[in-house]
Design a protein around this motif. Sequence first.
Motif, mmCIF file in Angstrom:
data_model
loop_
_atom_site.group_PDB
_atom_site.id
_atom_site.type_symbol
_atom_site.label_atom_id
_atom_site.label_comp_id
_atom_site.label_asym_id
_atom_site.label_seq_id
_atom_site.Cartn_x
_atom_site.Cartn_y
_atom_site.Cartn_z
ATOM 1 N N ILE A 81 1.577 -7.439 -8.727
ATOM 2 C CA ILE A 81 0.965 -8.671 -9.222
ATOM 3 C C ILE A 81 1.805 -9.348 -10.310
ATOM 4 C CG2 ILE A 81 -0.629 -7.817 -11.009
ATOM 5 C CD1 ILE A 81 -2.462 -9.705 -8.706
ATOM 6 N N ARG A 82 2.479 -8.539 -11.137
ATOM 7 C CA ARG A 82 3.346 -9.124 -12.155
ATOM 8 C C ARG A 82 4.707 -8.436 -12.132
ATOM 9 N NH1 ARG A 82 -1.674 -9.755 -13.842
ATOM 10 N NH2 ARG A 82 -1.845 -7.522 -14.096
ATOM 11 N N PRO A 292 -13.201 -14.592 -12.847
ATOM 12 C CA PRO A 292 -11.898 -15.069 -13.346
ATOM 13 C C PRO A 292 -11.840 -16.580 -13.558
ATOM 14 C CG PRO A 292 -11.583 -13.462 -11.611
ATOM 15 C CD PRO A 292 -13.057 -13.795 -11.632
ATOM 16 N N ILE A 334 -4.745 -16.591 -17.340
ATOM 17 C CA ILE A 334 -3.276 -16.624 -17.332
ATOM 18 C C ILE A 334 -2.836 -17.715 -18.310
ATOM 19 C CG2 ILE A 334 -1.225 -17.117 -15.938
ATOM 20 C CD1 ILE A 334 -2.805 -16.210 -13.472
ATOM 21 N N PHE A 363 -3.075 -12.592 -19.333
ATOM 22 C CA PHE A 363 -1.709 -12.374 -18.845
ATOM 23 C C PHE A 363 -0.837 -13.589 -19.129
ATOM 24 C CE2 PHE A 363 -4.935 -10.829 -15.852
ATOM 25 C CZ PHE A 363 -4.716 -9.456 -15.924
ATOM 26 N N PHE A 365 1.888 -15.850 -17.369
ATOM 27 C CA PHE A 365 2.285 -16.152 -15.992
ATOM 28 C C PHE A 365 3.586 -15.437 -15.653
ATOM 29 C CE2 PHE A 365 5.137 -18.665 -13.302
ATOM 30 C CZ PHE A 365 4.423 -18.644 -12.109
ATOM 31 N N SER A 366 3.587 -14.792 -14.515
ATOM 32 C CA SER A 366 4.777 -14.071 -14.071
ATOM 33 C C SER A 366 5.169 -14.616 -12.698
ATOM 34 C CB SER A 366 4.422 -12.580 -14.008
ATOM 35 O OG SER A 366 5.410 -11.856 -13.351
ATOM 36 N N ARG A 368 6.169 -14.895 -9.138
ATOM 37 C CA ARG A 368 6.301 -13.957 -8.030
ATOM 38 C C ARG A 368 7.076 -14.646 -6.921
ATOM 39 N NH1 ARG A 368 7.170 -10.685 -9.618
ATOM 40 N NH2 ARG A 368 6.554 -9.035 -8.213
HETATM 41 N N1 5AD Z 1 1.179 -13.918 -13.203
HETATM 42 C C1 5AD Z 1 0.289 -13.539 -14.140
HETATM 43 N N2 5AD Z 1 -0.941 -13.080 -13.858
HETATM 44 C C2 5AD Z 1 -1.293 -13.023 -12.562
HETATM 45 N N3 5AD Z 1 -2.445 -12.636 -11.977
HETATM 46 C C3 5AD Z 1 -2.295 -12.758 -10.642
HETATM 47 N N4 5AD Z 1 -1.070 -13.209 -10.348
HETATM 48 C C4 5AD Z 1 -0.423 -13.404 -11.524
HETATM 49 C C5 5AD Z 1 0.861 -13.867 -11.882
HETATM 50 N N5 5AD Z 1 1.732 -14.263 -10.972
HETATM 51 C C6 5AD Z 1 -3.630 -12.207 -12.720
HETATM 52 C C7 5AD Z 1 -4.833 -13.124 -12.422
HETATM 53 C C8 5AD Z 1 -5.692 -12.248 -11.562
HETATM 54 C C9 5AD Z 1 -5.392 -10.885 -12.105
HETATM 55 C C10 5AD Z 1 -5.761 -9.753 -11.221
HETATM 56 O O1 5AD Z 1 -3.998 -10.905 -12.318
HETATM 57 O O2 5AD Z 1 -5.469 -13.422 -13.632
HETATM 58 O O3 5AD Z 1 -7.065 -12.580 -11.651
#
Ligand code: 5AD
Length: 467
Positions: A81-82, A292, A334, A363, A365-366, A368
């Motif tokens: 996910i990150r 969320p 995020i 979080f 933002f990462s 992907r």
């Molecule tokens: N970057 C950061 N956080 C993310 N999430 C999902 N994809 C990313 C990303 N690319 C977070 C979202 C989601 C949680 C499981 O992970 O907030 O609800």
Amino acid sequence: MNLPDLKAAKKRTDEEVEYVNLDQKYDKNTFANQKYFIRTYGCQMNVHDSEEIAARLESLGFTSTDELENADIVILNTCAIRENAHEKLFGFLGRCKHAKKDKKNMIVGICGCMAQEENVVNEIMTKHKYVDIVFGTHNIHELQDLILKKNKKQEINVYSCEGKVYENVDYKRDSNIKAWVNIQYGCDKFCTYCIVPYTRGKQRSRRSCMIIKEVEDLVKKGYKEVTLLGQNVNAYGKELDDEISFAELLQKVSDTGIPRVRFVTSHPWDFTDEMIDVIAKNDNVMPYIHLPLQSGSSRILKLMGRRYTKEEYLELYKKIREKVKDCSITTDIIVGFPNETEEQFQDTLDVVNICKFDSAFTFIFSPREGTPAAQIDDKVDLKTKEDRLHRLNELINKYSLEANKKYLDKTVKVLIEGPSEKDPNKVFGYTETMKLVNVENAKDKIGEIVDVKITDAKSFSLDGTLV
Ligand code: 5AD
Ligand code: SF4
């Protein structure tokens, strides 16, 4: 990396459901006296997948160990996910490589969401030849065959993202008090930042009759709690022509008489009034909702593909609060989505100030690779994003503490799960609202729902004593 185009909606038919019966074809003597070690990263879905992997390993005779170095087979269940997931994976692989120097026959396996990523699989195949098997989220059911087939060469078996629904799956559940129950696999939402629809495939719901059968079986075995599991649980059944809605499923699960029902994760867009009613009127559906938010800015939400605005989220939030008594609501946020402005970030803080969430996962933002958001030219530097995360966390923690303080001197129902990690004289459990409580004088109450008086409240847990 080329990600497949999964967006073309396709209704699933029952012919695509494959029924897998475990334990029929494997011999428990194959690996008798050999040990397995599983390390799990990521979400509850991965945790539950690891319970399936454990059952599959045990069907071949392996028994579990907590020490990687003692293991004959090591399985790493990864999360994509990150970005930091990569560091975790390759850091852990270093340990495996080292352990294999002393234990040449050790089998090292990689699975989970990263094993669905082409570039990761390529890297393992070229640079990490000591990894013996790689399998994706779609072919956990082939694990035994992969192990048996392995013959001094790397065995890679990663499917594309089509996926199927497997029934009669055996699990070695971590707990005999509470259980995960998958109701759906994959996700059709395609939020622009998220890799999950690519690693776990399109949404596939299980048939409700099979879900109910599983829950009834858990009730018979004495389980006290089930958590219905899916990336987007309240979109349950939508890809099927003739399946009930999530609200109806929740009601049916409640009707089985299981003492506690939870569900994760729901999407605000699919949250119906019927669902709220089912939660409100059934005492065994827990007043706890993970909802969320992702961002408080309508503009960012649009760019994220979330399908709701700030105002719509707040309206839903208000409706839940009004109808579900003493509900706790948690969220995911995020910060630093590409080109997020300070003003847009302030919108997020604004929503947090209004909702006063019980807690939140936050979080940065990462990007992907292969997802639409990763292609945006982002002008915001990391320091600004880290500063926003810090400010957000301060606010979240303030409200978590405030929410927990409301429990002081109150008596609440707690399902006691086991000895407390921090204090061996205490046990731990969760309130109906999913607050962690360390409880005194309740050592003989494991597996029971008891009344606990709350004596202290911190940001992340409560202390209490048996009434
Ligand atoms: N970057 C950061 N956080 C993310 N999430 C999902 N994809 C990313 C990303 N690319 C977070 C979202 C989601 C949680 C499981 O992970 O907030 O609800
Ligand atoms: Fe990812 Fe969005 Fe699906 Fe959640 S709903 S798994 S964030 S695509």
